[in-house]
Scaffold this motif. Structure first.
Motif, PDB file in Angstrom:
ATOM      1  N   ARG A 173       0.855  -1.202   0.000  1.00  0.00           N
ATOM      2  CA  ARG A 173       0.000   0.000   0.000  1.00  0.00           C
ATOM      3  C   ARG A 173       0.881   1.238   0.000  1.00  0.00           C
ATOM      4  O   ARG A 173       0.623   2.207  -0.707  1.00  0.00           O
ATOM      5  CB  ARG A 173      -0.922   0.019   1.217  1.00  0.00           C
ATOM      6  CG  ARG A 173      -2.136  -0.888   1.110  1.00  0.00           C
ATOM      7  CD  ARG A 173      -3.083  -0.608   2.286  1.00  0.00           C
ATOM      8  NE  ARG A 173      -3.987  -1.707   2.516  1.00  0.00           N
ATOM      9  CZ  ARG A 173      -3.652  -2.859   3.112  1.00  0.00           C
ATOM     10  NH1 ARG A 173      -2.421  -3.062   3.540  1.00  0.00           N
ATOM     11  NH2 ARG A 173      -4.546  -3.800   3.283  1.00  0.00           N
ATOM     12  N   PHE A 174       1.933   1.196   0.822  1.00  0.00           N
ATOM     13  CA  PHE A 174       2.866   2.321   0.881  1.00  0.00           C
ATOM     14  C   PHE A 174       3.529   2.544  -0.481  1.00  0.00           C
ATOM     15  O   PHE A 174       3.556   3.666  -1.004  1.00  0.00           O
ATOM     16  CB  PHE A 174       3.915   2.058   1.973  1.00  0.00           C
ATOM     17  CG  PHE A 174       5.026   3.057   2.001  1.00  0.00           C
ATOM     18  CD1 PHE A 174       4.782   4.388   2.341  1.00  0.00           C
ATOM     19  CD2 PHE A 174       6.328   2.689   1.676  1.00  0.00           C
ATOM     20  CE1 PHE A 174       5.822   5.323   2.362  1.00  0.00           C
ATOM     21  CE2 PHE A 174       7.363   3.618   1.697  1.00  0.00           C
ATOM     22  CZ  PHE A 174       7.103   4.935   2.033  1.00  0.00           C
ATOM     23  N   LEU A 175       4.033   1.470  -1.085  1.00  0.00           N
ATOM     24  CA  LEU A 175       4.680   1.623  -2.397  1.00  0.00           C
ATOM     25  C   LEU A 175       3.685   2.166  -3.422  1.00  0.00           C
ATOM     26  O   LEU A 175       4.033   2.995  -4.267  1.00  0.00           O
ATOM     27  CB  LEU A 175       5.266   0.285  -2.877  1.00  0.00           C
ATOM     28  CG  LEU A 175       6.464  -0.244  -2.078  1.00  0.00           C
ATOM     29  CD1 LEU A 175       6.954  -1.574  -2.661  1.00  0.00           C
ATOM     30  CD2 LEU A 175       7.621   0.757  -2.047  1.00  0.00           C
ATOM     31  N   ASP A 176       2.440   1.725  -3.327  1.00  0.00           N
ATOM     32  CA  ASP A 176       1.410   2.217  -4.236  1.00  0.00           C
ATOM     33  C   ASP A 176       1.188   3.718  -4.028  1.00  0.00           C
ATOM     34  O   ASP A 176       1.086   4.480  -4.990  1.00  0.00           O
ATOM     35  CB  ASP A 176       0.118   1.423  -3.991  1.00  0.00           C
ATOM     36  CG  ASP A 176      -0.976   1.802  -4.978  1.00  0.00           C
ATOM     37  OD1 ASP A 176      -0.742   1.667  -6.194  1.00  0.00           O
ATOM     38  OD2 ASP A 176      -2.049   2.251  -4.525  1.00  0.00           O
ATOM     39  N   GLU A 177       1.131   4.128  -2.756  1.00  0.00           N
ATOM     40  CA  GLU A 177       0.926   5.558  -2.460  1.00  0.00           C
ATOM     41  C   GLU A 177       2.033   6.436  -3.019  1.00  0.00           C
ATOM     42  O   GLU A 177       1.785   7.548  -3.468  1.00  0.00           O
ATOM     43  CB  GLU A 177       0.888   5.768  -0.937  1.00  0.00           C
ATOM     44  CG  GLU A 177      -0.481   5.557  -0.315  1.00  0.00           C
ATOM     45  CD  GLU A 177      -0.392   5.550   1.216  1.00  0.00           C
ATOM     46  OE1 GLU A 177      -1.147   4.776   1.812  1.00  0.00           O
ATOM     47  OE2 GLU A 177       0.452   6.293   1.774  1.00  0.00           O
ATOM     48  N   VAL A 178       3.273   5.936  -2.982  1.00  0.00           N
ATOM     49  CA  VAL A 178       4.387   6.774  -3.461  1.00  0.00           C
ATOM     50  C   VAL A 178       4.668   6.559  -4.946  1.00  0.00           C
ATOM     51  O   VAL A 178       5.632   7.100  -5.489  1.00  0.00           O
ATOM     52  CB  VAL A 178       5.681   6.543  -2.628  1.00  0.00           C
ATOM     53  CG1 VAL A 178       5.451   6.922  -1.179  1.00  0.00           C
ATOM     54  CG2 VAL A 178       6.186   5.109  -2.742  1.00  0.00           C
TER      55      VAL A 178
END
Ligand SMILES: [Zn+2]
Length: 434
Positions: A235-240
């Protein structure tokens, strides 16, 4: 050149008594031997037991080749921070060059024609030059680390991104397009959010540049990312911005339902590294499920310190066996599916068109195998043979982009003995210092 033998053009197409005709850097024809010998009577002919597409190592660390055997029997974060990163920090340009050359030699002599290569922080230009000279097809990039990293490797984000862009401008598209760039942050734990967002922006500023990183390899890593960011790694990688069809994520062993949906929704490519996952006891990636969800999965050996070989045939066998034992179901990950991961899946991970199959108009990345040993006799099913029985040592011939790079047990145009000697010298010197 006209290559004859049983041709495995792709996992679903086997031509007994077949042939592949190569014209320049492309495949001119694929079909039955007799017909093609009639059509192309003047070509130099070479005969093999099997002719297959060059395989794709969709997550390797060529520059870690001099660390083969330095860090066995350790868990990921200890393995990385106590052994592998200190080695990378000690490597100068000459050691980097020797290590990359050693890695590419191993790939070419065992049937890998394309790599997605995760380099290192400093002196990555030496690896680009090695790939250009040794003739392998490569999607490669300098590693970015701007947080919680050893002092010899940590850079500020601005410097890391500027160095990446400079290498990208120099090498993306080099060697007639055989070399392409990937922006390559190490993983979420060694990068700030600003650096990761900068990676996405950098990739978007240039046509055809991909992003390649590690994700969700190990439980400890996943928990540490969650603690730091308040959300799961993917989710974090998707957000960035680090998901999408132009992103290749190595491992993805530990993912929750939402993360699996994200991989599928965004078209992100996953590279499965079964030997590395077993040796570091990271876990078993849910590969059958990824494939069932329509996620593209490729195969990679990861680095020699966690494998300890770059043989792509080992990886195909391990992928299938691990998938079966995980599900307690021998029908999981059959040979055709696994060969597809090492060819067409790898082509997607590497971001090259017209590789990963033997087809008219495709790039001439072709391997020839011999089957003259007890272990390789008989061959009832050539696809089964490639996945379950063949070894890298059975590769007799490797052609990349129409150029023969390995022939009858010898590397063509390079002194492999000298490279091995030089790599050993650097390996010993660096091992003593760390
Ligand atoms: Zn890796």
């Amino acid at each position: 050149m006209l290559l004859t033998g049983t041709v495995v053009a792709d996992p679903g197409t086997v031509i007994e008594d077949g042939a592949v005709v190569v014209d320049g850097s492309e495949i001119a024809a694929v079909g039955g031997r007799e017909e093609l010998v009639d059509r192309f009577p003047d070509r130099e002919r070479r005969a093999f037991d099997l002719v297959a597409p060059g395989l794709v190592g969709a997550h390797v660390h060529s520059v870690q080749s001099i660390g083969r055997g330095i860090a066995d029997d350790a868990a990921l974060l200890e393995w990385l921070f106590d052994h592998v990163l200190p080695m990378e920090a000690e490597m100068d340009a000459e050691a980097t060059r020797a290590a990359a050359e050693l890695g590419y030699l191993e790939c070419l002599e065992s049937g890998t024609t394309t790599v997605v290569d995760h380099l290192t922080v400093h002196h990555s230009e030496a690896a680009f030059e090695a790939a250009i000279d040794l003739g392998i097809r490569a999607r490669m990039g300098k590693v970015l680390m701007d947080a919680d990293s050893p002092s010899g490797l940590e850079q500020d984000a601005e410097t890391a991104l500027a160095e990446s862009e400079s290498l990208l401008r120099e090498y993306h598209g080099a060697a007639d397009g055989r070399i392409r760039y990937a922006v390559t942050p190490r993983f979420a734990l060694s990068c700030t959010e600003a650096c990761l967002r900068g990676c996405r922006e950098l990739a978007d500023r240039h046509d055809g540049v991909r992003i390649h990183t590690h994700a969700n390899e190990n439980r400890e890593e996943v928990e540490a990312v969650e603690e730091r960011t308040g959300t799961s790694n993917l989710r974090f990688l998707d957000e960035v911005g680090l998901t999408g069809p132009d992103v290749t994520l190595a491992h993805c062993v530990h993912t929750d339902e939402r993360e699996r949906e994200l991989l599928a929704e965004t078209g992100t490519v996953v590279t499965h590294c079964p030997s590395s996952n077993m040796k570091l006891a990271s876990g078993i990636a849910p590969i059958s499920e990824y494939l069932d969800r329509g996620i593209t999965v490729a195969l990679g050996n990861d680095g020699p310190p966690c494998n300890n070989t770059l043989d792509p045939f080992t990886e195909m066998r391990q992928a299938s066996l691990l998938g079966k034992v995980d599900a307690l179901d021998p029908t999981r990950l059959p040979a055709e599916r696994v060969l597809g991961m090492a060819t067409a899946g790898g082509a997607r991970a590497a971001g090259f068109d017209r590789i990963g199959a033997l087809r008219e108009g495709y790039r001439a990345d072709v391997i020839g195998l011999s089957a003259d040993r007890a272990r390789t006799t008989p061959i009832h099913d050539p696809v089964s043979h490639l996945v379950y029985a063949a070894h890298g040592d059975d590769v007799a011939f490797t052609m990349v982009d129409g150029t023969v790079r390995y022939d009858d047990g010898e590397h063509v145009g390079v002194d492999a003995g000298e490279i091995r000697e030089r790599a050993t010298r650097h390996a010993k010197r660096i091992a003593e210092r760390i």
